[in-house]
Motif scaffolding. Sequence first.
Motif, PDB file in Angstrom:
ATOM      1  N   ALA A   1     -10.932  -8.711  -4.270  1.00 26.95           N
ATOM      2  CA  ALA A   1      -9.859  -7.751  -4.063  1.00 26.95           C
ATOM      3  C   ALA A   1     -10.245  -6.395  -4.612  1.00 26.95           C
TER       4      ALA A   1
ATOM      5  N   ASN B   1      -4.537   0.460  11.867  1.00 21.62           N
ATOM      6  CA  ASN B   1      -4.481   1.614  10.997  1.00 21.62           C
ATOM      7  C   ASN B   1      -5.880   2.021  10.563  1.00 21.62           C
TER       8      ASN B   1
ATOM      9  N   PRO C   1      -5.143  -9.280   0.334  1.00 21.70           N
ATOM     10  CA  PRO C   1      -5.377  -8.017  -0.385  1.00 21.70           C
ATOM     11  C   PRO C   1      -6.295  -7.071   0.388  1.00 21.70           C
ATOM     12  N   ASP C   2      -7.275  -7.615   1.104  1.00 19.39           N
ATOM     13  CA  ASP C   2      -8.128  -6.767   1.944  1.00 19.39           C
ATOM     14  C   ASP C   2      -7.287  -5.964   2.921  1.00 19.39           C
TER      15      ASP C   2
ATOM     16  N   PHE D   1      -8.234 -14.057   0.539  1.00 19.11           N
ATOM     17  CA  PHE D   1      -8.725 -12.711   0.267  1.00 19.11           C
ATOM     18  C   PHE D   1      -8.364 -11.751   1.385  1.00 19.11           C
TER      19      PHE D   1
ATOM     20  N   VAL E   1      -4.093  -5.226   2.819  1.00 16.66           N
ATOM     21  CA  VAL E   1      -3.225  -4.226   2.185  1.00 16.66           C
ATOM     22  C   VAL E   1      -4.065  -3.069   1.645  1.00 16.66           C
ATOM     23  N   ASN E   2      -5.176  -3.400   0.995  1.00 12.37           N
ATOM     24  CA  ASN E   2      -6.024  -2.352   0.429  1.00 12.37           C
ATOM     25  C   ASN E   2      -6.512  -1.385   1.500  1.00 12.37           C
ATOM     26  N   SER E   3      -6.967  -1.930   2.628  1.00 11.89           N
ATOM     27  CA  SER E   3      -7.522  -1.058   3.652  1.00 11.89           C
ATOM     28  C   SER E   3      -6.423  -0.425   4.493  1.00 11.89           C
ATOM     29  N   GLY E   4      -5.201  -0.901   4.324  1.00 14.97           N
ATOM     30  CA  GLY E   4      -4.100  -0.316   5.085  1.00 14.97           C
ATOM     31  C   GLY E   4      -3.938  -0.934   6.460  1.00 14.97           C
ATOM     32  N   ASP E   5      -4.546  -2.097   6.661  1.00 14.11           N
ATOM     33  CA  ASP E   5      -4.384  -2.765   7.949  1.00 14.11           C
ATOM     34  C   ASP E   5      -2.925  -3.198   8.139  1.00 14.11           C
ATOM     35  N   PHE E   6      -2.335  -3.717   7.079  1.00  5.68           N
ATOM     36  CA  PHE E   6      -0.886  -3.911   7.051  1.00  5.68           C
ATOM     37  C   PHE E   6      -0.365  -3.436   5.696  1.00  5.68           C
TER      38      PHE E   6
ATOM     39  N   TRP F   1     -11.264   3.213   0.119  1.00  5.16           N
ATOM     40  CA  TRP F   1     -11.020   3.535   1.533  1.00  5.16           C
ATOM     41  C   TRP F   1      -9.760   2.807   1.934  1.00  5.16           C
ATOM     42  N   SER F   2      -8.664   3.505   1.903  1.00  5.42           N
ATOM     43  CA  SER F   2      -7.385   2.850   2.130  1.00  5.42           C
ATOM     44  C   SER F   2      -6.492   3.721   2.983  1.00  5.42           C
ATOM     45  N   PHE F   3      -6.178   3.251   4.159  1.00  2.00           N
ATOM     46  CA  PHE F   3      -5.250   3.952   5.049  1.00  2.00           C
ATOM     47  C   PHE F   3      -5.654   5.417   5.192  1.00  2.00           C
TER      48      PHE F   3
ATOM     49  N   SER G   1      -5.669  -6.578  -9.754  1.00  2.00           N
ATOM     50  CA  SER G   1      -7.054  -6.103  -9.828  1.00  2.00           C
ATOM     51  C   SER G   1      -7.327  -5.050  -8.765  1.00  2.00           C
ATOM     52  N   SER G   2      -6.666  -5.153  -7.608  1.00  2.00           N
ATOM     53  CA  SER G   2      -6.820  -4.106  -6.595  1.00  2.00           C
ATOM     54  C   SER G   2      -6.354  -2.778  -7.180  1.00  2.00           C
TER      55      SER G   2
ATOM     56  N   ASN H   1       0.862  -1.172   0.000  1.00  2.00           N
ATOM     57  CA  ASN H   1       0.000   0.000   0.000  1.00  2.00           C
ATOM     58  C   ASN H   1       0.903   1.228   0.000  1.00  2.00           C
TER      59      ASN H   1
ATOM     60  N   PHE I   1      -4.664 -10.577  -7.375  1.00  2.00           N
ATOM     61  CA  PHE I   1      -5.156  -9.760  -6.274  1.00  2.00           C
ATOM     62  C   PHE I   1      -4.523  -8.373  -6.339  1.00  2.00           C
TER      63      PHE I   1
END
Lengths: 452, 561, 371
Positions: free
Chosen positions: B520, B122, A219-220, A216, A222-227, B322-324, A239-240, A143, A236
Amino acid sequence: MSNSRSLLRAVLLLSLAPALLGLPAQGHAADNKVVVVTSFPKDLTGKFKSEFEKRNPNVQVEILNKSTSSGLKYVQETAKNNTSDIFWASAPDAFEVLKGDGLLKKYTPKVTGIPEKVGAYPINDPDGYYIGFAAAGYGIMWNTRYIKAKNLKPAKEWMDLAKPEYHGHVGMSAPSRSGTTHLTVETLLQGEGWDKGWAQWKELAGNFKTVTERSFGVPDGVNSGDFGFGIVIDFFGLSSQATGFPVEFVYPTVTTLVPANVGILKNAPHPQAAEAFVEFLLSPEGQATLLDPKIRRLPVNPATYSKAPAGFPNPFKDKSIGAAVKFDVDLSKRRYNVVNSLFDVMVTYRLDDLKAAVRAIQDAEAAAARKPNNAKVAALIKEARGLVAATPVTEAQAADPKFSSIFKKRRRKKTDVVPQRQAEVEEQWDAFVTKNYAQARAKAEQALSLAR
Amino acid sequence: MNAHWGQRVAALLIAAFLLLFLVIPVVQVIFVAFQAPATGAFTLVNFQDFFNTSLFREAFWNSLYVAVMSVLVATLFAMPLAYFTTRFEFRGAIIVQTLGIIPLIMPPFVGAVAMQLLFGTNGSINLLLEEWFGINIPFMEGLNGVIFVESIHYFPFILINLSAALNNIDRAMEESAQNLGASGIRLFRRIVFPLAMPGYVAGASIVFLKVFDDLGTPLLLNVNTLLAPQAYLRISSIGITDPMGYVISVILVLFSLFAMWIAALALRGKDYGTEQRGGGGLAKRRMRPWEGILSYGVIGLILLLVLSPHIGLTLLSFGTIWSFSVLPDGYTITHYLEVFEQSPQFVTNTVLYASLAALIDVTIGTAIAYLALRTKIIGRKWLDYTAMAALAVPGVVLGIGYLRTFLGVHLPWSGEPLSNWWVMLVIALSVRRLPYALRACTAALQQLSVALEEAAENLGAGKLTTVRRIVVPLMVGGILAGFVTSFATAAVELSTTIMLVSRESDAPLAYGLYVFMQTAAGRGPGAALGIIAVVIVGVAAYLSHRVIERGHKARGLADEY
Amino acid sequence: MTEHTGMARKHAAGVSIENVNLYYGKNHVLKDVSLVIEPGEFFTFLGPSGCGKTTLLRLIAGFGNAKSGRVRIGGNDVTALPPWKRDVGMVFQSYALWPHMSVRRNVAFGLEERRLPKPEIRRRVDAVLELVGLSELAERRPSQLSGGQQQRVALARTVVVEPQVLLLDEPLSNLDAKLRVQMRQELLELQRKLALTTIFVTHDQEEANTTADRIAVMDAGVVQQVGTPAELYDKPANRFVASFLGIANILDGQLARENGTAVFHSKSGISVPLSASQIPDRATGESCSIMFRPQSVATQPAAAPDSRAGVTMNGVVRHREFLGNLIRYAVTVGESVILVDDAHKPNQPSFSVGTEVRLSLATAQVVVLTG
């Protein structure tokens, strides 16, 4: 009273109406539909369904979306009265299991122009039970907002992720949960050798934030920024990115391109439609559908790449992708369950212990770097690394059919005797690794206090 | 009193239903736990392995810890809401109570997605905290995250039961204590809460069981050192049939039954409701201004917290990327359009399945309640116990059991396996939710004086007529409450659904949610479907609420003073 | 007695209620109620259900909000004090024993709330349980007790804290008839022993008459009359009090003054001469009513010579009720029905229904009602 009763009645009538009017047709006309059990996301299946139905107006595609494992379970459980025609999923190992159970039907596609191998991996099952229709390889996605905020550089190789600065920023799925993750684990084990491979995996896993239950989940996350970084299959990442998430994707040198597969189930109720569906997947139109921004999988027909957007990876041209390892499918098959189980015991279930040990080692090393030439510290760190790296099973043992039969799914004959129970073995491993991790952490902490 | 033939037939039918759709399927699954992996012979060695395995022992204690902590945290949420709305003249009490039930109608795994976005390392909250104060609070890490999500999701069970119990306390009980000098917290601690204890324990034990057995939330948060995920992972891993998965299932069922038994023991002889003569509920006090501000503040905060999954999901469903970031980059309605375009059948299927399942539940629930409380039929208690035991059966186990049991049976008109028929999904849902409806019906019948039925019989009504014309109409409030609970929770059930759906055209919302979340390319459509689910169930619950209230007013049950 | 119970006697406090008005929504439940209850008095609120007597009692205990008026206990204005600061003891109609506590814990509750030392609590609880005869049952739960025992526990729980005033809300209504008589005697004895100012709410006139020093008869939120039981019975202030306490014959008519004496003419044609002392200070010619008790009328056979004093009139027996110690006849005289009680002694002839009888009314016992 009467009010409430009549309302109740109205609610009932309303709720029954769709049942009376819209019952799914139970008719049985020949091959007016094809039932597909798949683990692919809706973005992919929906597109293929509509494209296929456009060309075959008389056939309706019935998609049954399940995770690979529950889809497999479903096909196994329903085998006696099979109602599904096609199993469609990424992981070749799931197909291997079906093939082993005799649940797949041999089929040779009529389409031409598809080579035998992608990277080092054969596209189709050599025995002809399942067919590759797209290729995918594992890589690293990250990300961009995340790494900017945390001041990190993109990681290009697996072992980059093992560096201390990436501690707690990496996510991956478990090989037992995701067939493609299994291939990644196996690829590194084959590329680096059993012991070094495991040592590297554990160093890497020491930097994990989490091991996700579903593929899934990566990518979830990474996309949301959790890690920040995810070890994911290419589509993944691709397409993300195509959807607009601030992510990027790269193939490391050591990766394997593996085909995503399709197979016709034995006793398929709609055999003709099933064959038509497989042929469509391999046709030029079907292959081109893979390039859709929400799908982004690598076609197995090299000709299709001419329609790909700029920058789209082409394994048939760029030989560096997935060529570093000569993937041994047989070896992989033999120790399949052992590797999964071992990964779960050493990493998934003991992630906190592992992370603590690796973090302690990283701290000790950082301290030692500031104050070099302390032999005792260096020895302690080396010992700690050795303890983390130690694997309770040798390569030979893992590939021993007798040993791996402990993890076999079921006994085939009454006379089959399994030497040990899986639970027993796993408990031995668990005791081994928890003890080692604890000791490694203690030694690293000792080294840290000496180095200060 | 001899059992009426109709009662006997009803008892037999229910027994057959439970046997066929609960007992046999479950036994089909868990017998693997008693097979020796090496020989297939009967053995208990697997259980020995379970207790010898440190990972499982750890998972057991973790599950216990998570369940107990979730009950405590859920109590923290539920107690002020229940207390303020029942004890004070509280403007908006109905709204608070209704909003307080909404978390229940969110599929927990979807809630976890939204919570991760808001409270994750995060997530929005931590990004703000980091920017403002440079701190990061691990709300969602490890077991904490599970406790957090579970307690938010399941606390309404405590809220509902505790509120009902508080409302049932004879106001003289409280006044006599005030008269003797007790007030405030001491009054609550010494008199009010102990008297509401049976209701609290009933709610808390449901929360305990649900959390102890829950699979979706820990899986979504990637916490696997708990019993239910361990069972699931071992049952569903590719190519591995480790009997330990089934062993854990058995342990889950047995421990849940044990916990239910303990709760029943704790409640024995404590059914104070029937001993209290005056009735009328707690006296509602008017709040002083500062008390009002304080309690509205506390309630507002709690509601904000427990509704945060919905807030997060709403943002996600309208958000582009919605990302970080604290909030999505932009907003759009395309996710909703996509859902409506692609899969309207999810909605109709859900309403159909959930209402049929809830209908089965209240029918059987009323019948069991009546048989258990009003007749002396042999085994009546066992009907009750067996139906309640469904609470202790994990959804995955039931789903696999159905596949094993009904796959070989064919539908006469299409030749399809019975297990693929959508009606089986309805039955599975009804079995899963039967305990909720049963408890509601039992409570309703308990409050009904036998004299009312005797009066009808005395006037010449037969047993059946009495049940139809007297018992059921007077129970309608409880029956509807049971219907709503069953409907709402069945509508969002996933674990059984995912095993039993055999074609997409038959699939309900929860399945659609799961599918839409597996991409994804963003979870916007999944979130949109989730919001639609919440709205549907919310509207249904609200309508039933209205019906119940109208029924109360029609019968003049509104308190005079 | 207090030496025996170990309870130090407080100075009994009086209660005064001044111009209290109370509403439930639009319902005017207490209408300008004023009462003074003397220290140590056994005072009863008597009235039919819904008359406001329980509401008034609860108001003294601090439950409910009066729109206007004051409540004083022992001279102190307690109107604004919450229930837990009033030091009045209340026994609830339902007893309100806490089912989750033993008898001992129930009784000890008020003392614990007063933060008394443990030994003293124990001593006082033991003493009061002894007083009500429940020492043996101290560890039982309320649900294991009979109605009478529960009643005693409720009483013990209240008196053990030695409240300034004891409030009893229909405490005997949940008991059967025999037990009720026994309990009310025990109650009275206890009240005398402890010299507690006691306010007792009941709808049962017999209960009120046998226990109370004074009674306030209430109806429709208004105090109709206050007095000793005999005063209320013999000199009821109005029609309601007359008919609520005992059986009353009430005749409506006109009062006419004739040459210094007065004569009451009923609408049904009965004339009753009244002495000056019986006539209230009211103008003549106004419509009014008179009341007399059934025992103020004597019966004779119709043919018997007119030997008795007072007013005589002839009538026909329409009903008779045998009540053991007496026989009650309903006799129609003209358009009026007059109830007559004849003492019954064994082997004495009585009148049967349909018989014509002669009634003679002792006019000195007639009361003119003012309202």
